[in-house]
Design a protein around this motif. Structure first.
Motif, PDB file in Angstrom:
ATOM      1  N   HIS A   1       0.847  -1.199   0.000  1.00 20.45           N
ATOM      2  CA  HIS A   1       0.000   0.000   0.000  1.00 20.45           C
ATOM      3  C   HIS A   1       0.876   1.242   0.000  1.00 20.45           C
ATOM      4  N   PHE A   2       0.369   2.301  -0.613  1.00 23.64           N
ATOM      5  CA  PHE A   2       0.885   3.638  -0.343  1.00 23.64           C
ATOM      6  C   PHE A   2      -0.235   4.332   0.409  1.00 23.64           C
ATOM      7  N   GLY A   3      -0.129   4.415   1.721  1.00 26.20           N
ATOM      8  CA  GLY A   3      -1.240   4.938   2.523  1.00 26.20           C
ATOM      9  C   GLY A   3      -2.463   4.073   2.290  1.00 26.20           C
ATOM     10  N   ALA A   4      -3.564   4.703   1.889  1.00 27.36           N
ATOM     11  CA  ALA A   4      -4.808   3.952   1.687  1.00 27.36           C
ATOM     12  C   ALA A   4      -4.842   3.244   0.329  1.00 27.36           C
ATOM     13  N   LEU A   5      -3.885   3.576  -0.518  1.00 32.49           N
ATOM     14  CA  LEU A   5      -3.909   3.035  -1.881  1.00 32.49           C
ATOM     15  C   LEU A   5      -3.253   1.649  -1.934  1.00 32.49           C
ATOM     16  N   HIS A   6      -4.019   0.651  -2.362  1.00 34.69           N
ATOM     17  CA  HIS A   6      -3.518  -0.726  -2.440  1.00 34.69           C
ATOM     18  C   HIS A   6      -2.872  -0.897  -3.821  1.00 34.69           C
ATOM     19  N   VAL A   7      -1.551  -0.748  -3.909  1.00 38.36           N
ATOM     20  CA  VAL A   7      -0.904  -0.699  -5.232  1.00 38.36           C
ATOM     21  C   VAL A   7      -0.454  -2.044  -5.773  1.00 38.36           C
ATOM     22  N   LEU A   8      -0.137  -2.994  -4.889  1.00 42.58           N
ATOM     23  CA  LEU A   8       0.158  -4.352  -5.367  1.00 42.58           C
ATOM     24  C   LEU A   8      -0.760  -5.295  -4.622  1.00 42.58           C
TER      25      LEU A   8
ATOM     26  N   GLY B   1       0.885  -2.554 -18.801  1.00 41.13           N
ATOM     27  CA  GLY B   1      -0.370  -2.197 -18.153  1.00 41.13           C
ATOM     28  C   GLY B   1      -0.520  -0.695 -18.143  1.00 41.13           C
ATOM     29  N   PRO B   2      -1.746  -0.241 -17.831  1.00 45.33           N
ATOM     30  CA  PRO B   2      -2.013   1.192 -17.841  1.00 45.33           C
ATOM     31  C   PRO B   2      -1.158   1.959 -16.836  1.00 45.33           C
ATOM     32  N   SER B   3      -1.058   3.256 -17.042  1.00 42.40           N
ATOM     33  CA  SER B   3      -0.348   4.117 -16.108  1.00 42.40           C
ATOM     34  C   SER B   3      -0.975   3.992 -14.722  1.00 42.40           C
ATOM     35  N   GLY B   4      -0.126   3.851 -13.721  1.00 41.07           N
ATOM     36  CA  GLY B   4      -0.616   3.746 -12.349  1.00 41.07           C
ATOM     37  C   GLY B   4      -1.005   2.343 -11.934  1.00 41.07           C
ATOM     38  N   SER B   5      -0.797   1.363 -12.813  1.00 39.64           N
ATOM     39  CA  SER B   5      -1.217   0.001 -12.483  1.00 39.64           C
ATOM     40  C   SER B   5      -0.251  -0.688 -11.518  1.00 39.64           C
ATOM     41  N   GLY B   6       0.935  -0.117 -11.318  1.00 42.95           N
ATOM     42  CA  GLY B   6       1.857  -0.684 -10.326  1.00 42.95           C
ATOM     43  C   GLY B   6       3.093  -1.329 -10.921  1.00 42.95           C
ATOM     44  N   LYS B   7       3.354  -1.106 -12.195  1.00 39.77           N
ATOM     45  CA  LYS B   7       4.499  -1.748 -12.859  1.00 39.77           C
ATOM     46  C   LYS B   7       5.828  -1.336 -12.211  1.00 39.77           C
ATOM     47  N   SER B   8       6.009  -0.025 -12.027  1.00 41.65           N
ATOM     48  CA  SER B   8       7.265   0.443 -11.424  1.00 41.65           C
ATOM     49  C   SER B   8       7.385  -0.053  -9.991  1.00 41.65           C
ATOM     50  N   THR B   9       6.294   0.006  -9.273  1.00 42.49           N
ATOM     51  CA  THR B   9       6.321  -0.428  -7.875  1.00 42.49           C
ATOM     52  C   THR B   9       6.682  -1.906  -7.797  1.00 42.49           C
ATOM     53  N   LEU B  10       6.124  -2.706  -8.682  1.00 42.21           N
ATOM     54  CA  LEU B  10       6.445  -4.139  -8.682  1.00 42.21           C
ATOM     55  C   LEU B  10       7.956  -4.341  -8.894  1.00 42.21           C
TER      56      LEU B  10
ATOM     57  N   ASP C   1      12.899  -0.381 -16.224  1.00 41.50           N
ATOM     58  CA  ASP C   1      11.632   0.329 -16.096  1.00 41.50           C
ATOM     59  C   ASP C   1      11.549   1.417 -17.159  1.00 41.50           C
ATOM     60  N   GLU C   2      10.860   1.123 -18.228  1.00 40.36           N
ATOM     61  CA  GLU C   2      10.698   2.042 -19.361  1.00 40.36           C
ATOM     62  C   GLU C   2      12.028   2.661 -19.787  1.00 40.36           C
ATOM     63  N   PRO C   3      12.988   1.815 -20.140  1.00 41.56           N
ATOM     64  CA  PRO C   3      14.335   2.312 -20.425  1.00 41.56           C
ATOM     65  C   PRO C   3      14.434   3.200 -21.661  1.00 41.56           C
TER      66      PRO C   3
HETATM   67  N1  LIG Z   1       5.960   7.043  -3.538  1.00 41.78           N
HETATM   68  C1  LIG Z   1       4.646   6.980  -3.732  1.00 41.78           C
HETATM   69  N2  LIG Z   1       3.778   7.469  -2.830  1.00 41.78           N
HETATM   70  C2  LIG Z   1       2.443   7.386  -3.013  1.00 41.78           C
HETATM   71  N3  LIG Z   1       1.858   6.808  -4.078  1.00 41.78           N
HETATM   72  C3  LIG Z   1       2.662   6.297  -5.016  1.00 41.78           C
HETATM   73  C4  LIG Z   1       4.088   6.353  -4.906  1.00 41.78           C
HETATM   74  N4  LIG Z   1       4.639   5.761  -5.998  1.00 41.78           N
HETATM   75  C5  LIG Z   1       3.592   5.350  -6.752  1.00 41.78           C
HETATM   76  N5  LIG Z   1       2.412   5.666  -6.170  1.00 41.78           N
HETATM   77  C6  LIG Z   1       1.072   5.346  -6.686  1.00 41.78           C
HETATM   78  O1  LIG Z   1       1.014   3.940  -6.814  1.00 41.78           O
HETATM   79  C7  LIG Z   1       0.321   3.560  -7.997  1.00 41.78           C
HETATM   80  C8  LIG Z   1       1.242   2.690  -8.854  1.00 41.78           C
HETATM   81  O2  LIG Z   1       2.303   3.497  -9.310  1.00 41.78           O
HETATM   82  P1  LIG Z   1       3.424   2.943 -10.279  1.00 41.78           P
HETATM   83  O3  LIG Z   1       4.408   4.057 -10.444  1.00 41.78           O
HETATM   84  O4  LIG Z   1       3.927   1.659  -9.782  1.00 41.78           O
HETATM   85  O5  LIG Z   1       2.589   2.719 -11.627  1.00 41.78           O
HETATM   86  P2  LIG Z   1       3.100   2.416 -13.090  1.00 41.78           P
HETATM   87  O6  LIG Z   1       2.299   1.257 -13.586  1.00 41.78           O
HETATM   88  O7  LIG Z   1       4.581   2.280 -13.101  1.00 41.78           O
HETATM   89  O8  LIG Z   1       2.650   3.725 -13.888  1.00 41.78           O
HETATM   90  P3  LIG Z   1       3.351   4.476 -15.133  1.00 41.78           P
HETATM   91  O9  LIG Z   1       2.987   3.685 -16.357  1.00 41.78           O
HETATM   92  O10 LIG Z   1       2.692   5.830 -15.148  1.00 41.78           O
HETATM   93  O11 LIG Z   1       4.813   4.539 -14.872  1.00 41.78           O
HETATM   94  C9  LIG Z   1      -0.103   4.859  -8.651  1.00 41.78           C
HETATM   95  O12 LIG Z   1      -1.440   5.121  -8.272  1.00 41.78           O
HETATM   96  C10 LIG Z   1       0.825   5.879  -8.068  1.00 41.78           C
HETATM   97  O13 LIG Z   1       0.238   7.141  -8.049  1.00 41.78           O
END
Ligand SMILES: Nc1ncnc2c1ncn2[C@@H]1O[C@H](COP(=O)(O)OP(=O)(O)OP(=O)(O)O)[C@@H](O)[C@H]1O
Ligand SMILES: [Mg+2]
Length: 257
Positions: free
Chosen positions: A25-32, A49-58, A176-178
């Motif tokens: 989670h990032f706070g209340a946001l369940h990202v993975l 996957g779409p922007s914000g789907s969690g690819k970078s976080t993964l 990550d999106e090199p």
């Molecule tokens: N450090 C952070 N603090 C709070 N929220 C974050 C943080 N990093 C990412 N998020 C949120 O987590 C979710 C996943 O983000 P992430 O960057 O992993 O997505 P992504 O799939 O890589 O998107 P993109 O294609 O735009 O790069 C998004 O809603 C993003 O706003």
């Protein structure tokens, strides 16, 4: 440069990166959400996957640039360490190349590549220099070794960033999106290096919008939406016959642009 051909075997692989039930989670946001993903040795997995789907976080959880709350991640059978030397060693085993190259501006290209091996791997300078020159040769930048990053194009800097990661002898490379920050004419030179790397047997996890590249090198495509793995398939299957509405919708948007 002639375009490298893809010549890899697709035999079942030994697991190298294993994610089980990973939640973040990032706070209340369940990202993975309950991520289960095994990447085999020598396998190339494309994450889309779409922007914000969690690819970078993964990607970032795999080398612990991000923490996670539950589940487990192992690399080559070892659990991710939390801190200290073990974590530094892990980071060296997991190479990461980002959209921005983050080379050290005040160091030469050669020094950028030798810094990690000397500091973290405790290699002596002569050996580190030799290895760095081989890697710079491999990515086509050897003749620029004495220059500073600002003297190189974006595509060249990204190839240096790849050489710098490879200098640590990583077990797996995360991208990550090199190519997203590059001018169009520089994209292929970086993708060619990545194709060559895939052919050499490197285990790779790649976030990319380059669908031609994905089709060409991926063993598997993992489609992420809203923090969940929605589909996992061979590129052939995924691009010709996506199963979920989300994947169909996503492919419709990117392929028509
Ligand atoms: N450090 C952070 N603090 C709070 N929220 C974050 C943080 N990093 C990412 N998020 C949120 O987590 C979710 C996943 O983000 P992430 O960057 O992993 O997505 P992504 O799939 O890589 O998107 P993109 O294609 O735009 O790069 C998004 O809603 C993003 O706003
Ligand atoms: Mg991202």
């Amino acid at each position: 440069m002639t375009e490298p051909q893809v010549v890899r075997d697709s035999a079942p692989k030994q697991p190298l990166v294993v994610m089980e039930g990973v939640n973040k989670h990032f706070g209340a946001l369940h990202v993975l959400k309950d991520i289960n993903l095994t990447v085999g040795k020598g396998e190339v997995v494309i994450l889309i996957g779409p922007s914000g789907s969690g690819k970078s976080t993964l990607c970032r959880t795999i080398n612990r640039l991000e923490t996670y709350e539950s589940g487990s991640i192992t690399i080559d059978g070892q659990k991710l360490p939390e801190e200290g030397k073990a974590l530094a060693d892990l980071r060296a085993d997991v190479g990461m190349v980002f959209q921005s190259f983050n080379l050290f501006a005040h160091k030469t290209i050669l020094e950028n590549v030798t810094l990690g091996p000397i500091k973290v791997r405790k290699m002596n300078k002569a050996d580190a220099d030799k290895r760095a020159m081989e890697l710079l040769e491999r990515v086509g930048i050897a003749h620029q070794a004495a220059k500073y990053p600002a003297q190189l194009s974006g595509g060249q800097q990204q190839r240096v960033a790849i050489a710098r990661s490879l200098a640590m002898d990583p077990k797996v490379m995360l991208f990550d999106e090199p190519t997203s920050a590059l001018d169009p004419e520089m994209i292929n030179e970086v993708l060619d290096v990545m194709v060559e790397l895939a052919n050499s047997g490197m285990t790779m996890v790649v976030v990319t919008h380059e669908m031609g590249f994905a089709r060409k090198v991926a063993d598997r495509v993992v489609f992420l939406a809203d923090g969940q793995i929605v589909e996992m398939a061979t590129p052939e299957e995924f691009f010709t016959n996506p199963k979920s509405d989300r994947a169909k919708d996503f492919l419709g948007k990117i392929l028509t642009h």
